[in-house]
Design a protein around this motif. Structure first.
Motif, PDB file in Angstrom:
ATOM      1  N   PRO B 123     -10.262  12.766  -5.478  1.00 43.63           N
ATOM      2  CA  PRO B 123      -9.591  11.493  -5.176  1.00 43.63           C
ATOM      3  C   PRO B 123      -8.405  11.648  -4.235  1.00 43.63           C
ATOM      4  CG  PRO B 123      -9.145  12.185  -7.437  1.00 43.63           C
ATOM      5  CD  PRO B 123     -10.192  13.105  -6.908  1.00 43.63           C
ATOM      6  N   VAL B 124      -7.737  12.785  -4.257  1.00 48.04           N
ATOM      7  CA  VAL B 124      -6.548  12.935  -3.415  1.00 48.04           C
ATOM      8  C   VAL B 124      -6.911  13.623  -2.102  1.00 48.04           C
ATOM      9  CG1 VAL B 124      -4.268  13.982  -3.242  1.00 48.04           C
ATOM     10  CG2 VAL B 124      -4.987  12.920  -5.382  1.00 48.04           C
ATOM     11  N   ALA B 127      -9.399  12.055   0.201  1.00 54.11           N
ATOM     12  CA  ALA B 127      -8.931  10.932   1.007  1.00 54.11           C
ATOM     13  C   ALA B 127      -8.335  11.373   2.333  1.00 54.11           C
ATOM     14  CB  ALA B 127      -7.904  10.124   0.206  1.00 54.11           C
ATOM     15  N   LYS B 128      -8.034  12.661   2.472  1.00 57.73           N
ATOM     16  CA  LYS B 128      -7.443  13.083   3.754  1.00 57.73           C
ATOM     17  C   LYS B 128      -8.378  13.941   4.584  1.00 57.73           C
ATOM     18  CE  LYS B 128      -3.699  14.960   0.947  1.00 57.73           C
ATOM     19  NZ  LYS B 128      -2.489  15.737   0.855  1.00 57.73           N
ATOM     20  N   HIS B 130     -10.443  13.077   6.669  1.00 58.80           N
ATOM     21  CA  HIS B 130     -10.532  12.619   8.057  1.00 58.80           C
ATOM     22  C   HIS B 130      -9.566  13.387   8.943  1.00 58.80           C
ATOM     23  CE1 HIS B 130     -13.107   9.364   6.970  1.00 58.80           C
ATOM     24  NE2 HIS B 130     -12.238   8.910   6.092  1.00 58.80           N
ATOM     25  N   LEU B 132      -7.948  16.564   7.677  1.00 60.21           N
ATOM     26  CA  LEU B 132      -8.143  17.983   7.422  1.00 60.21           C
ATOM     27  C   LEU B 132      -9.623  18.321   7.520  1.00 60.21           C
ATOM     28  CD1 LEU B 132      -5.738  18.553   4.379  1.00 60.21           C
ATOM     29  CD2 LEU B 132      -5.345  19.131   6.774  1.00 60.21           C
ATOM     30  N   PRO B 202      -3.641  21.819  -0.190  1.00 63.17           N
ATOM     31  CA  PRO B 202      -4.019  20.567   0.474  1.00 63.17           C
ATOM     32  C   PRO B 202      -3.570  19.310  -0.256  1.00 63.17           C
ATOM     33  CG  PRO B 202      -5.950  21.718  -0.360  1.00 63.17           C
ATOM     34  CD  PRO B 202      -4.803  22.634  -0.544  1.00 63.17           C
ATOM     35  N   TRP B 204      -0.634  18.951  -1.630  1.00 67.33           N
ATOM     36  CA  TRP B 204       0.818  18.865  -1.584  1.00 67.33           C
ATOM     37  C   TRP B 204       1.287  18.328  -0.242  1.00 67.33           C
ATOM     38  CZ3 TRP B 204       4.996  21.295   0.941  1.00 67.33           C
ATOM     39  CH2 TRP B 204       6.237  21.136   0.308  1.00 67.33           C
ATOM     40  N   PHE B 205       2.425  17.638  -0.243  1.00 69.21           N
ATOM     41  CA  PHE B 205       2.964  17.109   1.014  1.00 69.21           C
ATOM     42  C   PHE B 205       4.470  16.987   0.891  1.00 69.21           C
ATOM     43  CE2 PHE B 205       4.024  13.002  -0.715  1.00 69.21           C
ATOM     44  CZ  PHE B 205       3.200  12.933  -1.821  1.00 69.21           C
ATOM     45  N   GLU B 280       3.561  17.013  -6.810  1.00 66.46           N
ATOM     46  CA  GLU B 280       4.525  17.596  -5.880  1.00 66.46           C
ATOM     47  C   GLU B 280       5.167  18.874  -6.417  1.00 66.46           C
ATOM     48  OE1 GLU B 280       5.963  13.190  -4.369  1.00 66.46           O
ATOM     49  OE2 GLU B 280       7.144  14.353  -5.781  1.00 66.46           O
TER      50      GLU B 280
ATOM     51  N   HIS C 258      10.653   7.528  -2.380  1.00 63.92           N
ATOM     52  CA  HIS C 258      10.550   8.921  -2.780  1.00 63.92           C
ATOM     53  C   HIS C 258       9.882   9.737  -1.678  1.00 63.92           C
ATOM     54  CE1 HIS C 258      10.029  12.423  -5.136  1.00 63.92           C
ATOM     55  NE2 HIS C 258       8.731  12.351  -5.142  1.00 63.92           N
ATOM     56  N   PHE C 324       3.124  10.599   6.384  1.00 66.03           N
ATOM     57  CA  PHE C 324       3.014  11.226   5.066  1.00 66.03           C
ATOM     58  C   PHE C 324       2.654  10.223   3.980  1.00 66.03           C
ATOM     59  CE2 PHE C 324       5.088  14.631   7.338  1.00 66.03           C
ATOM     60  CZ  PHE C 324       4.367  15.717   6.881  1.00 66.03           C
ATOM     61  N   TRP C 326       0.348   8.153   4.443  1.00 62.20           N
ATOM     62  CA  TRP C 326      -1.104   8.236   4.492  1.00 62.20           C
ATOM     63  C   TRP C 326      -1.572   9.597   4.010  1.00 62.20           C
ATOM     64  CZ3 TRP C 326      -4.560  11.456   6.864  1.00 62.20           C
ATOM     65  CH2 TRP C 326      -5.894  11.034   6.780  1.00 62.20           C
ATOM     66  N   TYR C 327      -0.902  10.658   4.495  1.00 66.16           N
ATOM     67  CA  TYR C 327      -1.359  12.016   4.215  1.00 66.16           C
ATOM     68  C   TYR C 327      -1.258  12.366   2.734  1.00 66.16           C
ATOM     69  CZ  TYR C 327      -1.681  17.117   4.531  1.00 66.16           C
ATOM     70  OH  TYR C 327      -2.049  18.406   4.361  1.00 66.16           O
ATOM     71  N   SER C 328      -0.349  11.714   2.008  1.00 65.92           N
ATOM     72  CA  SER C 328      -0.207  12.028   0.591  1.00 65.92           C
ATOM     73  C   SER C 328      -1.518  11.816  -0.162  1.00 65.92           C
ATOM     74  CB  SER C 328       0.862  11.138  -0.028  1.00 65.92           C
ATOM     75  OG  SER C 328       0.363   9.814  -0.130  1.00 65.92           O
ATOM     76  N   GLY C 329      -2.359  10.902   0.355  1.00 72.27           N
ATOM     77  CA  GLY C 329      -3.610  10.605  -0.325  1.00 72.27           C
ATOM     78  C   GLY C 329      -3.420   9.722  -1.540  1.00 72.27           C
ATOM     79  N   SER C 330      -2.165   9.362  -1.834  1.00 65.73           N
ATOM     80  CA  SER C 330      -1.922   8.526  -2.998  1.00 65.73           C
ATOM     81  C   SER C 330      -2.145   7.064  -2.633  1.00 65.73           C
ATOM     82  CB  SER C 330      -0.477   8.737  -3.470  1.00 65.73           C
ATOM     83  OG  SER C 330      -0.013   7.591  -4.138  1.00 65.73           O
ATOM     84  N   PRO C 331      -2.930   6.330  -3.430  1.00 66.69           N
ATOM     85  CA  PRO C 331      -3.196   4.928  -3.088  1.00 66.69           C
ATOM     86  C   PRO C 331      -1.923   4.085  -3.064  1.00 66.69           C
ATOM     87  CG  PRO C 331      -4.163   5.504  -5.223  1.00 66.69           C
ATOM     88  CD  PRO C 331      -3.668   6.765  -4.622  1.00 66.69           C
ATOM     89  N   ARG C 334      -0.119   4.778   0.225  1.00 61.90           N
ATOM     90  CA  ARG C 334      -0.843   4.170   1.347  1.00 61.90           C
ATOM     91  C   ARG C 334      -0.677   2.656   1.346  1.00 61.90           C
ATOM     92  NH1 ARG C 334      -6.477   7.477   2.251  1.00 61.90           N
ATOM     93  NH2 ARG C 334      -5.463   9.399   2.911  1.00 61.90           N
TER      94      ARG C 334
END
Lengths: 182, 416, 460
Positions: B123-124, B127-128, B130, B132, B202, B204-205, B280, C258, C324, C326-331, C334
């Motif tokens: 799920p996480v 979603a990225k 596209h 990575l 992947p 983590w951000f 995180e 955050h 970020f 978007w990149y976090s992937g968290s709905p 986003r």
């Protein structure tokens, strides 16, 4: 009523219009053996204090001490309040939440250092001092505008009014005056 | 004294040959490890490559700041930074071994038998994908390589023309490109930081990550600059040009960036430690166990606390030897900093963090520390230094025709 | 002056020319000592406007204290509204002064000298305006001392894990250090004012405030060390204050708040807004008081460059928030990004991008940077943009909570606006009192600059 004080000579003051001259006078006066003297200028003149034969101020060390006190004191204050005196669970974080204590510790370090800097600077300078004999010098207002003054004080062991006046006159000052301390 | 000194150009040439020899041997060992599929190859290679890349990109950063801020200290570093930036093209190309085996380093790059990422249903990370994925990752690397090496060549070219002609036009051109280049640098570096370092984990951000790497780049180039200038100051013209005031300015700048690095690291740490969110906090969990915990504290002490206390005194900054040792030490700390950034992400010592990743990723790491880490770092450092010397030797050591710079005039330094 | 003015290799004039030690002292102190009848209409107009608008503030505070914070537009989930936006806006503006006087001092940028004093004063006044908001937001401002650690009958201490408490320490330290910094800088000038004024009572006041400054070499020596140390202390302090303000948001788990880029990006935004406000006042003042030789176009050019640079960092921050998010992937993250650009408050977001990202790009042009009118207009865009930035951060993040049962709209009430506009009146009033009573340019530093220029010319 206050008793009339015994009015004494404070020193001999010479007035100059150039910073280069005042530097030269200061250097020569120090070479001639005068020790208790002070120069007054409208701008900080580099090397003037050294020319009068004085060392770098201890102020930075005082400030370092103040900062260390603020840092350790601030950290200890939080530790004592949040860990020893009244431990309290906040969102499951450890009682000694040191990452959360960093900001306050930092601020107190700066606060104590800055207070030491300002109070220390004025205290070492002997300020505030509203009455100072040097203000008796004629035309002394110009020391805050564009003229440079040097005063060889009566406390100097080598002080002798005639000699000092003659010595200062060699540098072609704008004026030379003997001032009293009242 | 000066008659006993070796001839500087000869000395530089000897050092260049020696460095390149070490680099050749070291990189051969690394390539053998790569071909034989030694798992630990990647960690050592990545740390070494990031170190060398940091020196090169740090050159671009210093040049941008120098042309924008225009301080007297910058003229001494200009040639060093230009020579360092010119190493970027070969160094960037050396990322290729990793690009050819992305799935050995980056979990998101692992594909199943059908060529679909193992994260497709995550799920996480799913979603990225596209962003990575192999193709886009390659493309970003190509663009960054082109921009950085292009910028390095442009700065060097203008500077060379300025030297030869003394025409103010070239100076103005350098200043003109410095502004946009600073912006492009930080944007590309952010993209690179996400790709090359952050995507090791992947899920983590952190949005400050690009700035964090930039702080490291600045420290790399600045510490090297101080060390190298101190060494060069045995000879003319640096002997005259590296005045007490310019040295003091460089010392202050080093102090400022030590503090800046700490500021950035602490900001991220407090912001992630405080809410303690599971997606995180893994970054710090992996750095809080076993040897990595000790390493984290060591980093804090040796990269911040000790240099801070030493550099805060003005007598250190004004003492050439003392400043040299501090700078040299901090230059070495770059390696520790990068290792601390990379190794825990690759090794994932915390089982809870490891459990977040698909089973396929578990085979990726070898041991947390390996001889190949040292070989990687040494060979990349030697390679960068050799390439740097090759560029550095080909031009005058200091700018020769800049109206704002004169070798022995202090007064001009004050110009803004 | 008789010698020819020396230009640098780019043909630029020095930051000061055609002045002597006494003429520069004269010129600056004249603004303060000029007889009351000769004062420009600008001053009367500004003071009148300030005093009028500040009444609004007094009235709003009166109503607030008697009726409570319910008169504001706060609701659930938007528990932080105008008060926080205005607090952050003002405290951001209050960063330019210390930045100019401390950081540029450390970088030995001589052009800071003629703008530092004015900017420092504005810093103080902005901090006063900023401090009012949290003070009043606590509801019972007379109990605000509860925020500080003092022994009390409950035996409790403040909660040191809360970023709001960090803020208390940061802002009060900042206010204290700014006042000390400003005052320390003023002392030699107060001595000059003592010499320049003809009024006996004013002489006495200036003399008292100057603490009996004599300009002794030993005093100057310690003074310069102290000033350098203060600059060194104020630099990390000024960076920390807005960083800690940003932590109020960033250590929560609210999408849009955050994110780790917040500390440096808030600091850059503060510099951006602060410089815009300094220029907003500097441009009319230099024209009306005939100070174009002290506050030159070159100064404006440099300030615009700093503004452009900090504006680009802010733009980088916006880009990072989007990327970020978007990149976090968290709905939730986003959704926050999309909701800013396309939600109910989208116009404020796009207005923010226009004001803070697009308009400042005009500053790339040298012609625009040296055109006072254009710079003035751009500064107004930036001031509005920086307010919108805080609006976007505070309101857009809060009004869409995790659960859609706690979604709500927010709007400031007339009392919110009255408070906000009222603080502008307070700011104006304080600025115009300052212009009338104290030297608006650091006289002794200008003398130093003249002194330096003279010696530079001699050495050629």
């Amino acid at each position: 009523m206050f008793k009339p004080k015994n009015i004494q000579t404070y020193g001999v003051v010479a007035e100059f219009s150039s910073s280069d001259t005042i530097l030269e006078v200061a250097t020569k006066a120090h070479e001639a053996g005068y020790r208790v003297m002070e120069a007054y200028s409208p701008v900080p003149v580099h090397g003037l204090d050294e020319a009068l034969g004085r060392k770098r101020s201890i102020l930075p060390w005082l400030v370092f001490g103040g900062g260390t006190f603020g840092c350790l004191g601030g950290l200890f204050m939080q530790y004592w309040m949040a860990v020893i005196n009244y431990p309290w669970n906040v969102g499951g974080r450890p009682t000694f939440s040191w990452p959360a204590f960093i900001p306050v510790t930092f601020e107190l370090t700066i606060l104590c250092s800055a207070l030491t800097t300002v109070i220390g600077m004025f205290a070492l300078n002997g300020l505030p001092r509203p009455h100072h004999p040097i203000f008796n010098t004629p035309n002394f207002d110009r020391s805050t505008l564009d003229h440079y003054f040097i005063c060889i004080e009566a406390k100097d062991p080598k002080f002798n009014e005639q000699d000092v006046t003659a010595f200062l006159n060699e540098f072609k000052p704008e004026a030379v005056n003997t001032i009293t301390d009242a | 004294m000066s008659t006993e000194l070796p001839h500087l150009p000869t000395k530089l040439k000897e050092m260049q040959s020696l460095s390149l020899l070490i680099a050749g041997v070291g990189l051969s060992i690394m390539f053998l490890a790569w071909i034989f599929g030694v798992a630990n190859f990647y960690q050592g290679y990545l740390v070494g490559w990031l170190l060398a890349m940091g020196f090169g990109a740090g050159g671009i950063l210093i040049l941008c700041i120098h042309h924008l801020a225009h301080g007297g200290w910058g003229f001494l570093l200009r040639r060093i930074a230009e020579a360092s930036a010119l190493t970027l093209l070969p160094i960037m190309l050396l990322y290729l071994p990793i690009l050819f085996s992305l799935d050995r380093v980056y979990p998101w790059a692992i594909r199943d038998a059908n060529g679909v990422s193992v994260y497709a249903n995550d799920p996480v990370v799913g979603a990225k994908l596209h962003y990575l994925n192999h193709g886009f990752f390659w493309l970003r690397w190509i663009i960054i390589t082109a921009i950085w090496s292009g910028a390095a060549m442009l700065f060097s070219k203008f500077s060379k023309l300025q030297d030869e002609t003394g025409d103010m036009k070239w100076r103005r051109k350098m200043r003109f490109i410095a502004g946009p280049m600073a912006l492009i640098y930080i944007l590309t570096l952010t993209v690179g930081a996400v790709d090359w370092v952050m995507s090791l984990e992947p899920a983590w951000f952190s949005s400050i990550f690009g700035v964090m790497l930039a702080a490291g780049h600045m420290l790399s180039m600045l510490t090297f600059g101080i060390v190298f200038l101190t060494w060069l100051s045995k000879w003319e013209p640096v002997k005259t040009a590296f005045t007490a005031k310019r040295q003091h300015d460089l010392g202050k700048l080093l102090f400022a960036f030590v503090v800046f690095w700490t500021y950035i690291e602490l900001s991220q740490f407090i912001i992630y430690w405080h809410p303690n969110l599971s997606e995180e906090i893994t970054w710090y969990m992996n750095r809080q166990v076993g040897g990595f915990n000790g390493l984290s504290w060591f980093l804090f002490m040796a990269q911040f606390a000790i240099p801070f206390l030493v550099l805060i005194s003005r007598s250190t900054k004004q003492n050439r030897k003392a400043l040299f040792y501090v700078a040299f030490f901090l230059m070495g700390m770059r390696i520790i900093d990068l290792y601390w950034m990379i190794a825990p992400s690759i090794n994932m010592p915390v089982p809870e963090a490891r459990a977040l990743y698909p089973a396929e990723t578990k085979a990726m790491s070898g041991s947390a520390f390996h001889l190949l880490d040292i070989v990687g770092v040494v060979s990349f450092a030697a390679l960068w230094f050799g390439l740097f010397l090759k560029n550095f030797r080909s031009r005058p050591i200091l700018p020769v025709n800049d109206p704002y710079f004169s070798i022995n005039a202090e007064i001009k330094d004050a110009e803004a | 002056m008789s010698h020819e003015v020396k230009r640098d290799p780019d043909g630029q004039l020095p930051f000061i020319s055609g002045h002597s030690l006494s003429s520069v002292s004269e010129k600056i102190s004249d603004v303060t000592t000029m007889p009351i009848k000769k004062m420009p209409k600008f001053w009367y107009g500004g003071m009148f406007l300030g005093l009028t608008v500040v009444q609004l503030l007094f009235f709003a505070i009166f109503v607030l204290v008697t009726r409570g914070t319910g008169i504001w537009g706060l609701n659930n989930p938007v528990g932080w509204g105008f008060a926080i936006i205005n607090f952050v806006w003002w405290i951001g503006i209050g960063h330019a002064g210390t930045l100019i006087s401390a950081i540029l001092f450390l970088f030995q940028q001589d052009w800071r000298m003629s703008i530092a004093r004015f900017a420092e004063a504005m810093t103080l006044f902005a901090v006063v305006c900023a401090g009012l908001f949290p003070l009043l937001h606590v509801g019972r401002p007379w109990l605000v001392y509860w925020l500080f650690p003092y022994p009390n009958t409950l035996g409790m201490w403040p909660q040191f894990r809360s970023p709001l408490l960090w803020d208390v320490f940061a802002v009060s330290t900042y206010a204290t250090v700014s006042i000390m910094f400003w005052f320390t800088g003023l002392v030699p000038d107060l001595a000059t004012m003592r010499a320049k004024t003809d009024l006996v009572w004013a002489k006495k006041i200036y003399h008292g405030m100057s603490l009996g400054w004599t300009g002794a070499a030993r005093h100057w020596h310690r003074y310069e060390i102290a000033y350098l140390l203060l600059a060194g202390l104020a630099t990390p302090l000024v960076l920390s204050v807005h960083s800690i303000v940003s932590l109020d948001f960033a250590v929560s788990n609210e999408p849009g708040w955050h994110t780790t880029i917040f500390p440096p990006y808030f600091v850059a935004g503060a510099i951006f807004a602060g410089f815009a406000m300094v220029l907003t006042f500097m441009i009319p003042v230099r024209a009306i008081y005939g100070m174009k030789d002290l506050l030159t176009e070159r100064h404006m050019n440099n300030m615009c460059k700093v503004m452009l640079f900090s504006g680009l960092i802010v733009a980088y921050g916006y880009a990072m928030e989007i990327f970020f998010g978007w990149y976090s992937g968290s709905p939730f993250e986003r959704f926050m990004v999309l909701n800013r650009a396309d939600g109910p408050y989208a116009p404020s977001y796009w207005a923010l991008i226009l004001c803070n990202v697009m308009v400042p790009q005009l500053l790339w042009s040298y012609k625009i940077r040296t055109n006072p009118l254009m710079v003035f207009i751009i500064c107004q865009f930036i001031s509005v943009g920086m307010w919108l930035e805080r609006f976007v951060i505070v309101i857009i993040s809060l009004h869409r909570d995790y659960l859609d049962s706690s979604w709500a709209m927010y709007a400031g009430t007339r009392w919110d606006w009255a408070m906000y506009i009222g603080t502008m009146g307070l700011f104006l009033t304080l600025v115009f009192i300052f212009i009338r009573t104290l030297p608006i340019v650091a006289i002794f530093e200008m003398r130093e600059l003249v002194h330096k220029e003279e010696h530079k010319e001699d050495s050629h």
